[in-house]
Design a protein around this motif. Structure first.
Motif, PDB file in Angstrom:
ATOM      1  N   ALA A 174       0.515   4.726  -0.960  1.00  0.00           N
ATOM      2  CA  ALA A 174       1.472   3.627  -0.835  1.00  0.00           C
ATOM      3  C   ALA A 174       2.610   3.788  -1.844  1.00  0.00           C
ATOM      4  O   ALA A 174       2.430   4.319  -2.939  1.00  0.00           O
ATOM      5  CB  ALA A 174       0.770   2.291  -1.044  1.00  0.00           C
ATOM      6  N   ASP A 175       3.806   3.329  -1.446  1.00  0.00           N
ATOM      7  CA  ASP A 175       4.964   3.338  -2.348  1.00  0.00           C
ATOM      8  C   ASP A 175       5.011   2.064  -3.186  1.00  0.00           C
ATOM      9  O   ASP A 175       5.608   2.036  -4.253  1.00  0.00           O
ATOM     10  CB  ASP A 175       6.253   3.447  -1.524  1.00  0.00           C
ATOM     11  CG  ASP A 175       6.278   4.695  -0.664  1.00  0.00           C
ATOM     12  OD1 ASP A 175       6.308   5.800  -1.238  1.00  0.00           O
ATOM     13  OD2 ASP A 175       6.249   4.578   0.574  1.00  0.00           O
ATOM     14  N   LEU A 176       4.386   0.997  -2.676  1.00  0.00           N
ATOM     15  CA  LEU A 176       4.410  -0.304  -3.341  1.00  0.00           C
ATOM     16  C   LEU A 176       3.076  -0.996  -3.105  1.00  0.00           C
ATOM     17  O   LEU A 176       2.549  -0.995  -1.991  1.00  0.00           O
ATOM     18  CB  LEU A 176       5.556  -1.159  -2.775  1.00  0.00           C
ATOM     19  CG  LEU A 176       5.621  -2.626  -3.203  1.00  0.00           C
ATOM     20  CD1 LEU A 176       5.921  -2.744  -4.692  1.00  0.00           C
ATOM     21  CD2 LEU A 176       6.684  -3.374  -2.382  1.00  0.00           C
ATOM     22  N   LEU A 177       2.524  -1.592  -4.159  1.00  0.00           N
ATOM     23  CA  LEU A 177       1.278  -2.345  -4.036  1.00  0.00           C
ATOM     24  C   LEU A 177       1.553  -3.836  -4.201  1.00  0.00           C
ATOM     25  O   LEU A 177       2.276  -4.242  -5.119  1.00  0.00           O
ATOM     26  CB  LEU A 177       0.267  -1.899  -5.100  1.00  0.00           C
ATOM     27  CG  LEU A 177      -0.146  -0.425  -5.101  1.00  0.00           C
ATOM     28  CD1 LEU A 177      -1.173  -0.165  -6.200  1.00  0.00           C
ATOM     29  CD2 LEU A 177      -0.694  -0.012  -3.742  1.00  0.00           C
TER      30      LEU A 177
ATOM     31  N   PRO B  56       4.500   1.008  -8.412  1.00  0.00           N
ATOM     32  CA  PRO B  56       5.164  -0.304  -8.492  1.00  0.00           C
ATOM     33  C   PRO B  56       4.240  -1.383  -7.928  1.00  0.00           C
ATOM     34  O   PRO B  56       3.675  -1.210  -6.834  1.00  0.00           O
ATOM     35  CB  PRO B  56       6.404  -0.129  -7.619  1.00  0.00           C
ATOM     36  CG  PRO B  56       6.629   1.337  -7.536  1.00  0.00           C
ATOM     37  CD  PRO B  56       5.283   1.972  -7.615  1.00  0.00           C
ATOM     38  N   ILE B  57       4.071  -2.468  -8.667  1.00  0.00           N
ATOM     39  CA  ILE B  57       3.146  -3.532  -8.249  1.00  0.00           C
ATOM     40  C   ILE B  57       3.832  -4.887  -8.334  1.00  0.00           C
ATOM     41  O   ILE B  57       4.495  -5.191  -9.324  1.00  0.00           O
ATOM     42  CB  ILE B  57       1.881  -3.549  -9.125  1.00  0.00           C
ATOM     43  CG1 ILE B  57       1.096  -2.234  -8.979  1.00  0.00           C
ATOM     44  CG2 ILE B  57       0.982  -4.728  -8.755  1.00  0.00           C
ATOM     45  CD1 ILE B  57      -0.128  -2.155  -9.871  1.00  0.00           C
ATOM     46  N   ILE B  58       3.674  -5.679  -7.287  1.00  0.00           N
ATOM     47  CA  ILE B  58       4.092  -7.082  -7.307  1.00  0.00           C
ATOM     48  C   ILE B  58       2.821  -7.922  -7.318  1.00  0.00           C
ATOM     49  O   ILE B  58       1.943  -7.741  -6.475  1.00  0.00           O
ATOM     50  CB  ILE B  58       4.949  -7.449  -6.084  1.00  0.00           C
ATOM     51  CG1 ILE B  58       6.269  -6.677  -6.102  1.00  0.00           C
ATOM     52  CG2 ILE B  58       5.228  -8.955  -6.053  1.00  0.00           C
ATOM     53  CD1 ILE B  58       7.153  -6.948  -4.896  1.00  0.00           C
ATOM     54  N   MET B  59       2.699  -8.808  -8.296  1.00  0.00           N
ATOM     55  CA  MET B  59       1.546  -9.702  -8.361  1.00  0.00           C
ATOM     56  C   MET B  59       1.803 -10.905  -7.472  1.00  0.00           C
ATOM     57  O   MET B  59       2.781 -11.636  -7.669  1.00  0.00           O
ATOM     58  CB  MET B  59       1.305 -10.151  -9.798  1.00  0.00           C
ATOM     59  CG  MET B  59       1.027  -9.027 -10.787  1.00  0.00           C
ATOM     60  SD  MET B  59      -0.512  -8.158 -10.452  1.00  0.00           S
ATOM     61  CE  MET B  59      -1.708  -9.464 -10.683  1.00  0.00           C
TER      62      MET B  59
ATOM     63  N   VAL C 244       3.564   0.018   2.152  1.00  0.00           N
ATOM     64  CA  VAL C 244       3.176  -1.074   1.255  1.00  0.00           C
ATOM     65  C   VAL C 244       1.703  -1.384   1.508  1.00  0.00           C
ATOM     66  O   VAL C 244       1.269  -1.481   2.656  1.00  0.00           O
ATOM     67  CB  VAL C 244       4.029  -2.334   1.511  1.00  0.00           C
ATOM     68  CG1 VAL C 244       3.623  -3.458   0.558  1.00  0.00           C
ATOM     69  CG2 VAL C 244       5.508  -2.018   1.361  1.00  0.00           C
ATOM     70  N   ALA C 245       0.909  -1.506   0.446  1.00  0.00           N
ATOM     71  CA  ALA C 245      -0.525  -1.772   0.603  1.00  0.00           C
ATOM     72  C   ALA C 245      -0.905  -3.074  -0.095  1.00  0.00           C
ATOM     73  O   ALA C 245      -0.484  -3.332  -1.219  1.00  0.00           O
ATOM     74  CB  ALA C 245      -1.345  -0.622   0.040  1.00  0.00           C
TER      75      ALA C 245
END
Length: 405
Positions: free
Chosen positions: A278-281, A312-315, A202-203
């Motif tokens: 990264a797998d998830l940002l 995949p991105i979470i804000m 995760v980054a």
């Protein structure tokens, strides 16, 4: 005179332009950022100068009349540095230096100086040095202005040109050496990343000074350097984080910025490998900043440049404790209500509502809504983990180190 940590801040003036592509509000916003950059570098912005122009003057960036105003102010107020908001050409920098007779910097030079101050590891220092050399190469002629004052002197022209060419060759050789060194370190870092196994990565990404390092410290219980300055974090930091027995790797990366120098994007692309792999940002946003939407656009643009926009991105909208909407006068019939007057709840009903559970609102500093944040990250990491290891023991309630048969 303003002081910082017992040292006198360098007095500077800031210079920008207003064009059809950069209106007065935008110019003010960029100069606000330039002032913050100046403070971060160890300077104190005494005054700002702006001029409306169709396009920058190819010789002096701003017009002769405005340049004379700048020169007079510098002479009368003991100013040592003039900082321009856009990158200057070698010729512009040389011409302006002759007129103002002070140190002349542009935004690129200023950012490079901050990076040079902030670089801690050998790798970061090598990347900064490479960017500085690439910036310096076309500007070497300006280093030899002392010869121009003696123009016409016997033997001056030949040796001067020879020395410039010698310096250019030295800088080119240095660039080649630094690129080779970075390539070697890249291979070593690729091996290190490979040795981490197949843990979910995760980054943290985002504009500079949005609170990524503070969030990193809270989540990983580590002591990553965090400060209310631009580019407080330069070296990529990776920590192992465990949420509900599910481990993953969390990396904190260098912050992005508008008008990021080309040299820095190129030399730091290898640092951004942590983002690429990264797998998830977790895209961290300072929602208390009046121009956070433009910050989001800037980050998305750079993510596209490094082929990472499809991840995949979470804000993560951070600093909700500092968010304040501008007051609006309902009795003023002429006044128009804009986004600046939105409350947080109103913002959540805008385009943010389309993000669904991909949007989180927290305060890393005050630890507000961190449990919701951890749960959302856990769910996302777990989903990636299940896809990668469909028979992994994390899916089972009785956790042990032995995978099921």
């Amino acid at each position: 005179m303003i002081q910082k940590k017992d040292t006198v801040l360098e007095r500077a003036v800031l210079i920008g332009i207003i064009t059809k592509d950069q209106d007065e509000d935008k110019s003010k916003e960029y100069l606000d950022e330039l002032e913050f950059l100046t403070f971060t570098a160890g300077g104190n912005a005494i005054k700002r100068f702006t001029q409306k122009m169709d396009m920058p003057n190819p010789k002096t960036f701003i017009g002769s009349g405005k340049m004379e105003d700048v020169r007079k102010f510098i002479e009368e107020n003991d100013i040592g540095t003039a900082i321009f908001d856009d990158e200057l050409s070698a010729a512009q920098e040389r011409n302006i230096s002759k007129i103002l007779n002070v140190k002349v910097l542009d935004r690129t030079n200023l950012i490079l100086d901050i990076f040079a101050q902030r670089a801690q590891t050998s790798y970061a220092r090598t990347q900064v040095e490479l960017a500085q050399c690439e910036y310096l190469l076309p500007r070497l002629r300006g280093m030899w202005t002392h010869l121009e004052r003696q123009k016409g002197g016997i033997g001056m022209r030949g040796p001067g040109e020879t020395e410039i060419e010698t310096d250019r060759r030295i800088v080119r050789d240095k660039i080649s050496l630094l690129k080779a060194r970075i390539k070697t370190i890249d291979k070593q870092m690729a091996v290190q990343r490979g040795n981490r196994g197949k843990m979910v990565r995760v980054a943290l990404v985002g504009y500079t000074n949005v609170g990524k390092s503070t969030l990193m410290n809270v989540i990983s219980k580590s002591e990553v350097f965090a400060e209310n300055k631009l580019f407080a974090t330069l070296d990529t930091t990776v920590r192992k984080v465990v949420i509900q027995n599910l481990p993953f790797l969390l990396s904190d990366t260098v912050g992005f910025i508008r008008k990021l120098p080309t040299q820095l994007v190129d030399s730091f692309k290898s640092t951004l490998d942590e983002v690429r792999e990264a797998d998830l940002l977790l895209h961290v946003v300072d929602i208390s900043h009046p121009n956070f939407e433009e910050h989001i656009e800037s980050v998305n643009k750079i993510l596209g440049e490094i082929d990472s926009s499809d991840k995949p991105i979470i804000m993560v909208f951070n600093k909700i404790d500092a968010y304040q909407a501008e007051p609006f006068d309902d009795t003023d019939l002429v006044a128009k209500r804009t986004e600046a007057h939105y409350s947080l709840n109103e913002w959540k009903k805008t385009w943010m509502s389309k993000l669904g559970n991909k949007a989180l609102f927290i305060s890393a500093l005050n630890k507000q809504n961190l449990e919701d944040f951890k749960k959302r990250v856990y769910d996302e990491v777990r989903e990636i983990h299940i896809t990668r290891f469909p028979y992994n023991h994390f899916l089972y309630p009785d956790y042990d180190d032995t995978p099921p048969l």
